[in-house]
Design an enzyme around this catalytic site. Structure first.
Site, PDB file in Angstrom:
ATOM      1  N   TYR A   1     -31.117 -30.357   7.163  1.00  0.00           N
ATOM      2  CA  TYR A   1     -30.559 -29.418   8.150  1.00  0.00           C
ATOM      3  C   TYR A   1     -31.697 -28.758   8.932  1.00  0.00           C
ATOM      4  CZ  TYR A   1     -27.817 -25.328   9.728  1.00  0.00           C
ATOM      5  OH  TYR A   1     -27.190 -24.358  10.474  1.00  0.00           O
TER       6      TYR A   1
ATOM      7  N   SER B   1     -30.940 -22.583  14.510  1.00  0.00           N
ATOM      8  CA  SER B   1     -30.742 -21.852  13.246  1.00  0.00           C
ATOM      9  C   SER B   1     -32.067 -21.218  12.844  1.00  0.00           C
ATOM     10  CB  SER B   1     -30.301 -22.858  12.177  1.00  0.00           C
ATOM     11  OG  SER B   1     -30.542 -22.362  10.887  1.00  0.00           O
TER      12      SER B   1
HETATM   13  N1  LIG Z   1     -22.686 -19.938  10.019  1.00  0.00           N
HETATM   14  C1  LIG Z   1     -23.961 -19.665  10.170  1.00  0.00           C
HETATM   15  O1  LIG Z   1     -24.505 -18.734   9.573  1.00  0.00           O
HETATM   16  C2  LIG Z   1     -24.791 -20.497  11.102  1.00  0.00           C
HETATM   17  C3  LIG Z   1     -26.120 -20.124  11.303  1.00  0.00           C
HETATM   18  C4  LIG Z   1     -26.909 -20.868  12.174  1.00  0.00           C
HETATM   19  C5  LIG Z   1     -26.369 -21.958  12.812  1.00  0.00           C
HETATM   20  N2  LIG Z   1     -25.067 -22.310  12.600  1.00  0.00           N
HETATM   21  C6  LIG Z   1     -24.577 -23.472  13.323  1.00  0.00           C
HETATM   22  O2  LIG Z   1     -23.426 -23.125  14.079  1.00  0.00           O
HETATM   23  C7  LIG Z   1     -22.667 -24.314  14.301  1.00  0.00           C
HETATM   24  C8  LIG Z   1     -21.203 -24.032  13.931  1.00  0.00           C
HETATM   25  O3  LIG Z   1     -21.135 -23.878  12.535  1.00  0.00           O
HETATM   26  P1  LIG Z   1     -20.096 -22.925  11.776  1.00  0.00           P
HETATM   27  O4  LIG Z   1     -20.918 -22.114  10.836  1.00  0.00           O
HETATM   28  O5  LIG Z   1     -19.181 -22.246  12.737  1.00  0.00           O
HETATM   29  O6  LIG Z   1     -19.362 -23.996  10.883  1.00  0.00           O
HETATM   30  P2  LIG Z   1     -17.852 -24.518  10.817  1.00  0.00           P
HETATM   31  O7  LIG Z   1     -16.888 -23.398  10.899  1.00  0.00           O
HETATM   32  O8  LIG Z   1     -17.835 -25.417   9.626  1.00  0.00           O
HETATM   33  O9  LIG Z   1     -17.733 -25.410  12.153  1.00  0.00           O
HETATM   34  C9  LIG Z   1     -18.314 -26.662  12.281  1.00  0.00           C
HETATM   35  C10 LIG Z   1     -17.486 -27.488  13.235  1.00  0.00           C
HETATM   36  O10 LIG Z   1     -18.142 -28.756  13.456  1.00  0.00           O
HETATM   37  C11 LIG Z   1     -17.146 -29.765  13.452  1.00  0.00           C
HETATM   38  N3  LIG Z   1     -17.706 -31.086  13.159  1.00  0.00           N
HETATM   39  C12 LIG Z   1     -18.394 -31.459  12.065  1.00  0.00           C
HETATM   40  N4  LIG Z   1     -18.716 -32.768  12.148  1.00  0.00           N
HETATM   41  C13 LIG Z   1     -18.236 -33.211  13.335  1.00  0.00           C
HETATM   42  C14 LIG Z   1     -18.250 -34.465  14.001  1.00  0.00           C
HETATM   43  N5  LIG Z   1     -18.870 -35.538  13.485  1.00  0.00           N
HETATM   44  N6  LIG Z   1     -17.625 -34.568  15.202  1.00  0.00           N
HETATM   45  C15 LIG Z   1     -17.007 -33.500  15.757  1.00  0.00           C
HETATM   46  N7  LIG Z   1     -16.964 -32.277  15.176  1.00  0.00           N
HETATM   47  C16 LIG Z   1     -17.573 -32.148  13.981  1.00  0.00           C
HETATM   48  C17 LIG Z   1     -16.173 -29.321  12.382  1.00  0.00           C
HETATM   49  O11 LIG Z   1     -14.942 -30.016  12.514  1.00  0.00           O
HETATM   50  P3  LIG Z   1     -14.206 -30.663  11.223  1.00  0.00           P
HETATM   51  O12 LIG Z   1     -13.561 -29.500  10.520  1.00  0.00           O
HETATM   52  O13 LIG Z   1     -13.244 -31.623  11.815  1.00  0.00           O
HETATM   53  O14 LIG Z   1     -15.283 -31.310  10.403  1.00  0.00           O
HETATM   54  C18 LIG Z   1     -16.078 -27.822  12.708  1.00  0.00           C
HETATM   55  O15 LIG Z   1     -15.151 -27.619  13.740  1.00  0.00           O
HETATM   56  C19 LIG Z   1     -23.339 -25.420  13.484  1.00  0.00           C
HETATM   57  O16 LIG Z   1     -24.223 -26.142  14.303  1.00  0.00           O
HETATM   58  C20 LIG Z   1     -24.138 -24.638  12.467  1.00  0.00           C
HETATM   59  O17 LIG Z   1     -25.242 -25.380  11.989  1.00  0.00           O
HETATM   60  C21 LIG Z   1     -24.260 -21.608  11.755  1.00  0.00           C
END
Ligand SMILES: NC(=O)c1ccc[n+]([C@@H]2O[C@H](COP(=O)([O-])OP(=O)(O)OC[C@H]3O[C@@H](n4cnc5c(N)ncnc54)[C@H](OP(=O)(O)O)[C@@H]3O)[C@@H](O)[C@H]2O)c1
Length: 273
Positions: free
Chosen positions: A167, A154
């Site tokens: 985070y 990130s």
């Molecule tokens: N969005 C951004 O701007 C951004 C920027 C930089 C990095 N990221 C990173 O990208 C990655 C994906 O994030 P996203 O933004 O796409 O968020 P998201 O849509 O909320 O997806 C997160 C996923 O992680 C799963 N998860 C959470 N806790 C878990 C656990 N203990 N075991 C298994 N699965 C688990 C969630 O499942 P449940 O629904 O079952 O909890 C969900 O499927 C993350 O690492 C985030 O930090 C995102």
């Protein structure tokens, strides 16, 4: 190998995507399946897993659901066994489970008001939630001498992003873990297991929607500040991540390991001035 279409192909490879029904993980899973990879979606909720798997199959892809919490080593080992019985081996691991934890944030309060167990929760989800699946599925790659792991870092890893200390510390850990594991795999398990990361800029997903958009869809003050430091002046679209992920998973990246690739519209390049 010349950088033609075949070198960039992931067709026939076996991929596991943790967080594969989330926004970014879901898009990565869909794109890998569309490119001909067999995709196992790994997550905690059976219904959400089966929904995503069905969607991939409707699109003509080969997919399966693996129920596991990324913090639960025993469940992950069971998932690995299930995957190996079904498809024989694993070529690709995408560690996309993670995100912020609301009670660990201190956007309007002092950091001293954040409970230590909230700090611990967000740290464990994002750092251990990448380390444990990497140990479990990486071990299978090491036994076979081939594989590609892609972690999700990130912008918070290298610059202070207000409100999200746990985070940020976790994502900085992921950058270090990516390099450490890249070296370990190459030196001890041959030069065909690669470990890299992508560092997305700002994408509107489940875990950050309320922080970036107001109820009427207009940007929050935080989102406006982010846009001002993003030379391209917009959020990313989840499908803009896939080119880099597919490249990292394909043979065209055969000499790329330990890299953290920003996908951020220039956010990390810009001082803001
Ligand atoms: N969005 C951004 O701007 C951004 C920027 C930089 C990095 N990221 C990173 O990208 C990655 C994906 O994030 P996203 O933004 O796409 O968020 P998201 O849509 O909320 O997806 C997160 C996923 O992680 C799963 N998860 C959470 N806790 C878990 C656990 N203990 N075991 C298994 N699965 C688990 C969630 O499942 P449940 O629904 O079952 O909890 C969900 O499927 C993350 O690492 C985030 O930090 C995102």
């Amino acid at each position: 190998m010349s950088p033609n279409g075949e070198a960039f192909s992931v067709a026939g490879k076996v991929a596991v995507v943790t967080g594969g029904y989330g926004v970014l993980g879901g898009d990565i899973a869909s794109a890998l399946a569309a490119a001909g990879a067999k995709v196992a979606i790994l997550g905690r909720r059976r219904e959400a897993l089966d929904e995503k798997t069905a969607e991939l199959r409707r699109g003509g892809g080969e997919a399966m659901s693996l129920v596991a919490d990324v913090l639960d080593e025993a469940m992950l080992r069971q998932a690995r066994d299930e995957l190996q019985s079904a498809w024989g081996h694993v070529d690709i691991l995408i560690n996309a489970a993670g995100g912020n934890v609301a009670r660990a944030r201190n956007d309007t309060t002092s950091i001293f008001s954040v409970p230590l167990n909230a700090f611990d929760e967000v740290l464990r989800l994002n750092l251990h939630g990448t380390v444990v699946p990497t140990f479990v599925f990486g071990e299978a790659m090491a036994a076979r001498g081939t594989g590609s792991i892609v972690n999700i870092s990130s912008m918070a890893a290298t610059q202070a992003l207000s409100g999200v200390l746990g985070y940020s510390v976790a994502k900085a850990g992921i950058d270090n873990f990516t390099r450490w594991m890249a070296v370990e795999m190459a030196r001890k398990h041959g030069g065909r297991i690669r470990v890299n990361a992508i560092a997305p800029g700002f994408f509107v997903t489940h875990q950050n929607r309320a922080v970036l958009l107001q109820a009427d869809g207009s940007p929050t003050v935080r989102a406006q500040t982010i846009m001002a430091k993003t030379p391209m002046g917009r959020f990313g679209n989840p499908d803009e991540i896939m080119g880099a992920v597919q490249w990292l998973c394909s043979d065209s990246a055969s000499f790329v390991t330990g890299a953290v690739i920003p996908i951020d519209g220039g956010f990390s390049a810009f001082s803001g001035v």
